[in-house]
Write a protein that holds these residues in place. Structure first.
Motif, PDB file in Angstrom:
ATOM      1  N   ALA A  58       0.918  -1.364  -0.104  1.00  0.00           N
ATOM      2  CA  ALA A  58       0.140   0.120   0.068  1.00  0.00           C
ATOM      3  C   ALA A  58       0.914   1.179  -0.072  1.00  0.00           C
ATOM      4  CB  ALA A  58      -0.977   0.066   1.255  1.00  0.00           C
ATOM      5  N   GLU A  60       2.314   5.041  -1.723  1.00  0.00           N
ATOM      6  CA  GLU A  60       2.746   5.429  -3.150  1.00  0.00           C
ATOM      7  C   GLU A  60       4.193   5.957  -3.011  1.00  0.00           C
ATOM      8  OE1 GLU A  60       0.268   8.102  -5.677  1.00  0.00           O
ATOM      9  OE2 GLU A  60       1.975   9.358  -5.164  1.00  0.00           O
ATOM     10  N   GLU A  72      -2.381   0.669  -5.114  1.00  0.00           N
ATOM     11  CA  GLU A  72      -3.850   0.956  -4.959  1.00  0.00           C
ATOM     12  C   GLU A  72      -4.178   1.385  -6.230  1.00  0.00           C
ATOM     13  OE1 GLU A  72      -1.956   1.896  -2.573  1.00  0.00           O
ATOM     14  OE2 GLU A  72      -3.232   1.846  -0.685  1.00  0.00           O
ATOM     15  N   GLN A  73      -3.349   1.829  -7.254  1.00  0.00           N
ATOM     16  CA  GLN A  73      -3.766   2.368  -8.633  1.00  0.00           C
ATOM     17  C   GLN A  73      -3.149   1.347  -9.529  1.00  0.00           C
ATOM     18  OE1 GLN A  73      -2.154   6.497  -8.853  1.00  0.00           O
ATOM     19  NE2 GLN A  73      -2.594   6.308  -6.589  1.00  0.00           N
TER      20      GLN A  73
END
Lengths: 367, 583
Positions: A58, A60, A72-73
């Motif tokens: 999780a 970035e 997540e993306q």
């Protein structure tokens, strides 16, 4: 200065073990940041996430303006596309190539022209002082030389960031000290953004612009070396960076920056009231810890004059002679206090002594 | 260090005590063992060389000195072709074994292929079985007319002729390739598994992709292992007798080994011509092994670090099921199908390439196993009995020899140690059939000929280096200071050996003993040269049955041998743990 590496709530689990939890950090262009902590604290995992060798669960990661990992993306950029350099603990110099081929590898991968490969590899080897060994096989090099090859290999293609995974821990003490200085000099010369992982606090203090102390996958404190040492945010940081005495007590009052603390010394001794810097402690009958470093304590044979000073009465347990100073352990009630003394001092076990420190040298911390 | 001081003291001592100090337990044992090993290894090879220059006259009684045997090697009608066939078979099976070995090792060590842990031990099974039996099984499975697959093809698919046919050189290549794949596998998997992952990681962070990293870093680092494995397969195939004897020789494709056998032990035997052919074979294998030991083995890279990192495992995604199917397929064709087919054949009174359920019988096992059965076949029952004696005695003697020799190589210095080290490599360079020819020409006129002793001698000479390597690797890992401390405490050399060294070496000795026991239990190419009526071995029994009896009896004894070998491997793995039984 713009941020070169940004971690935003980074998390990584290995099965049920939460190796890295919500780590957020921003490393400026040209900055030297060290991740410091005991083994298993998540520092290497964080570094390997930045490198792309681990997939985070999780959060970035951004390098420059590019998002290189954002689970997540569904974003994940392979290590080879991140334009970074990395130096490993085991050096990882390829034994089937010469020093020159090792260093030139990154340039060849990037399809740099032949003539440029030669000049740039030469320059990188000169930078680490190995130009005379270009034709040698890695197996014929010493540990220090291998580490220099690994370094030249990581900087030759001018990556945006260079990552160090405990690069000096396999070297002997003398060489390690020498390489520390050299690494910092080189980093400043090249001006490259660096993220450095180590469990050696001296290394972190000597080399870094900023230190990130980690424990159990969580960042405990971020600050420059002086901050970390002089103003630790909690007991873990105080104890991990340098040695310290941690005295448990209860907060009885606060006057501006100075706190009034009662230290319990067990049933046979009356508690002692002392004054220390407030730090992050708020107020009121709260259980807390006072941290005092051994070099900030002094020993007296008679009770020191005047009031307002913090004084404990105790007896010497033992002394350890370390050449440049003398380490003395004193029993005060149920507490044990370590004091660092001038090496001319003579003390014997069971001797009655008084241990004192100035209020501004003690620091109240939450547990 | 301590030897240095000892020598200095001896030099200063008077002559008498210097003499006495030379005659120690240690030096006496060293000299005796060196002589035994030298006699066992060098004598047969010397006599083999000498014999190859003795030319048998047309009458077959007298010999003269000359080069005629060597001239025959290229004027003969068959031998030059056999030579070419040998090279074709070696090249082919090396390719197949290397492909399977490397691919399986990679799948098992570096991918997330499902069921890796379960399949891994089975990948090694062909290594412990007899390739000769494998050839017999494949003949029954996919032979020209008799093959089960082919008869099914005709029955169920209405095909004409054969689906596949292994009764030719390709069949030899296929079966040997399958059986020797574990050799390459063993050479490669260790370095793949223990490789420092940061060697590959640093290629990735430097900017190389997965494929480029594999091609420029991983592959070059394991290349010496692959090459070593390939050479060992080439050499082992060159000396392999059983597979070409079963699959290609009867159909017109001779190899050097089948030619040595038929020229040297046939009815009009000419052992001197056989000696010359053995020399030709031996020169090739020795040269290759020398290249491997001298130039390739030392180039292996030490890529291991102290850090207990797991190696990089590649996520194959959907391809992991392809990898799984590939590995399962290998186990199927190399282990399961052949054994299953043999078992089915062994239950029939006569094999007609069809499963006939109401005919099934265990009578073949009665005739090959029970020596008290009235219609038992002596070659088979003798073979079982003799093989167990040979395997037990041979493994025990060879391990005692290995122990003493390893001790001398690693714990004593000087010329003797280096000579022994060399002597231990020599037999590895020669195929069993060549050593057997040397032993045959050396001892044919002595009383040990036609006894089990000559077989024992041949076995130990050829294979004790395998045991020695097992002991040596453990000995190198044990500090010399452990036995020096015993000497300091006042124990003699022999007491130290008995109380300290041997107990510490137990795992290595045990592993070596079992490995030799297994090798001896399936040995064919030495036995086939040295046996005579009454001293048949298990594999010779199988040879006898396939040559003079029928397919079903052969299958019964083959299954028996296979079960014995598998039982040995299984028991050993239970006792000694998973990793222990490797070469």
């Amino acid at each position: 200065m713009s941020a070169m590496v940004t971690l935003d709530r980074l998390s990584k689990n290995f099965g049920a073990e939460r190796a890295v939890r919500d780590v957020s950090l921003s490393v400026a262009q040209g900055e030297f940041v060290t991740l410091l902590g005991p083994s298993g604290c998540g520092k290497t995992t964080t570094l390997r996430c930045i490198a792309g060798l681990e997939h985070p669960d999780a959060g970035e990661i951004r390098i420059g303006r590019d998002v290189v990992a954002a689970p997540e993306q569904g974003i994940y950029l392979a290590p080879e596309h991140r334009n970074i350099g990395m130096v490993f603990q085991s050096y990882a110099v390829w034994p089937h190539m010469t020093v020159f081929d090792n260093v030139a590898y990154g340039l060849r991968v990037r399809r740099v022209r032949g003539a440029d490969i030669k000049t740039r590899t030469r320059r990188a080897l000169e930078l680490v002082g190995l130009e005379h060994l270009a034709g040698r096989y890695a197996t014929k090099l010493s540990g220090g030389q291998r580490q220099r090859v690994a370094l030249a290999r990581a900087i030759v293609y001018e990556p945006r960031v260079i990552l160090f995974d405990e690069p000096l821990s396999n070297l002997d003490a003398k060489l390690r000290e020498q390489m520390r200085v050299e690494l910092v000099r080189l980093q400043q010369e090249v001006g490259i953004t660096s993220v450095y992982v180590t469990h050696d606090q001296t290394e972190a203090l000597v080399m870094s612009d900023r230190v990130v102390v980690m424990d159990k996958g969580v960042i405990q404190q971020i600050g420059d070396p002086h901050d970390i040492y002089a103003r630790p945010r909690n007991a873990f940081v105080a104890n991990f960076i340098g040695a310290t005495n941690l005295l448990e007590g209860v907060l009885r009052g606060r006057n501006g920056d100075i706190c009034d603390v009662e230290i319990a010394l067990g049933e046979s001794h009356a508690p002692v009231r002392i004054k220390a810097l407030g730090g992050n402690v708020v107020a009121g009958d709260q259980r807390m810890i006072v941290s005092v470093r051994p070099e900030d304590l002094s020993i007296h044979l008679q009770a020191p004059d005047g009031d307002g000073g913090n004084v404990f009465e105790g007896e010497v347990i033992d002394t350890v002679y370390l050449g440049n100073f003398l380490e003395c352990n004193v029993r005060v009630g149920t507490q044990e206090i370590g004091v660092q003394l001038d090496h001319y001092m003579q003390l014997r076990p069971q001797q009655k002594v008084f241990v004192a420190f100035e209020p501004d040298r003690g620091l109240c911390l939450t547990e | 260090m301590s030897t240095q001081t000892l020598t200095n003291e001896t030099l200063q001592a008077p002559a008498a005590s210097r003499w006495r100090s030379l005659v120690t337990q240690e030096s006496v044992a060293t000299v005796v063992v060196s002589l035994i090993v030298a006699a066992a290894v060098i004598l047969p090879l010397l006599v083999l060389i000498v014999s190859s220059f003795r030319v048998l006259d047309p009458g077959g009684f007298d010999t003269t000195w000359g080069l005629d045997n060597y001239r025959t090697l290229y004027t003969d009608r068959v031998i030059p072709k056999a030579f070419v066939n040998t090279l074709i078979v070696c090249a082919g099976s090396t390719l197949i074994a290397t492909f399977f070995g490397v691919a399986l090792a990679w799948v098992n060590a570096r991918t997330n292929c499902p069921g890796r842990g379960r399949m891994e031990p089975f990948n090694l099974v062909p290594f412990f079985l007899s390739p000769f039996v494998g050839a017999i099984a494949w003949h029954n499975l996919a032979g020209g007319k008799v093959g089960l697959i082919n008869s099914w093809g005709r029955d169920f698919l209405g095909m004409q002729g054969n689906l596949i046919n292994v009764d030719n050189l390709y069949g030899v290549i296929w079966v040997t390739g399958l059986f020797f794949a574990p050799l390459v596998y063993l050479f490669v998997i260790g370095s793949l598994r223990r490789m420092d992952p940061s060697l590959e990681d640093s290629a990735r962070t430097t900017g190389a992709g997965l494929v480029r990293t594999a091609m420029t870093v991983t592959l070059p680092l394991v290349a010496p292992g692959i090459l070593s494995g390939a050479i060992i397969v080439f050499v082992t195939t060159a000396g392999e007798f059983g597979v070409p004897f079963k699959l290609s020789a009867p159909y017109g494709w001779q190899t050097l080994t089948t030619q040595i056998f038929s020229k040297a032990v046939g009815d009009d035997a000419n052992i001197y011509l056989g000696a010359a052919m053995s020399m030709a074979l031996g020169v090739i294998t020795v040269l290759l092994i020398w290249i491997q030991q001298r130039y390739i083995a030392p180039r292996s890279f030490t890529t291991v670090t102290g850090k207990g990192f797991r190696p990089n495992v590649i996520d194959l995604g959907g391809w992991k099921w392809v990898a799984f199917a590939f590995n399962l397929g290998f186990i199927l064709v190399a282990v399961v199908l052949p054994i299953l087919c043999l078992f089915i054949v062994s239950l029939h009174p006569v094999w007609q390439s069809r499963i006939i359920l109401h005919d099934l019988t265990l009578h073949n096992y009665v005739r090959t196993l029970f020596f008290w059965a009235p219609d038992h076949i002596a070659a088979a029952t003798n073979g079982i009995y003799n093989s167990f004696i040979l395997a037990f005695a041979g493994a025990t003697i060879a391990m005692i020899l290995s122990l003493v020799v390893s001790y001398m190589i690693h714990r004593t210095k000087g010329f003797g140690a280096r000579l022994l080290d060399f002597l231990c490599v020599v037999p590895v360079g020669f195929p069993g059939i060549v050593i057997a020819m040397g032993v045959l020409v050396t001892y044919i006129k002595t009383p040990i000929y036609a006894t089990l002793w000559i077989l024992l001698l041949g076995y130990i000479t050829r294979f004790f280096p395998y045991g020695q390597r097992n002991v040596s690797s453990v000995m190198l890992a044990i500090s010399e200071e452990l036995d020096q401390s015993s000497r300091m405490a006042g124990a003699s050399w022999f007491t130290t050996l008995r109380r300290i060294t041997i107990p510490l070496l137990k795992p290595g000795i045990f592993a070596g003993w079992v490995l030799l026991f297994i090798i001896f239990l399936r040995e064919l190419s030495i036995s086939i040269i040295l046996y005579s009526s009454g001293t048949e071995t298990l594999s010779v029994g199988v040879y006898y049955l396939t040559n003079y009896e029928n397919d079903t009896l052969t299958a019964a004894l083959s299954v028996t041998q296979t079960v014995m070998l598998l039982a040995c491997v299984y028991i050993f793995r239970r006792i000694a743990g998973r990793e222990a039984l490797t070469v």
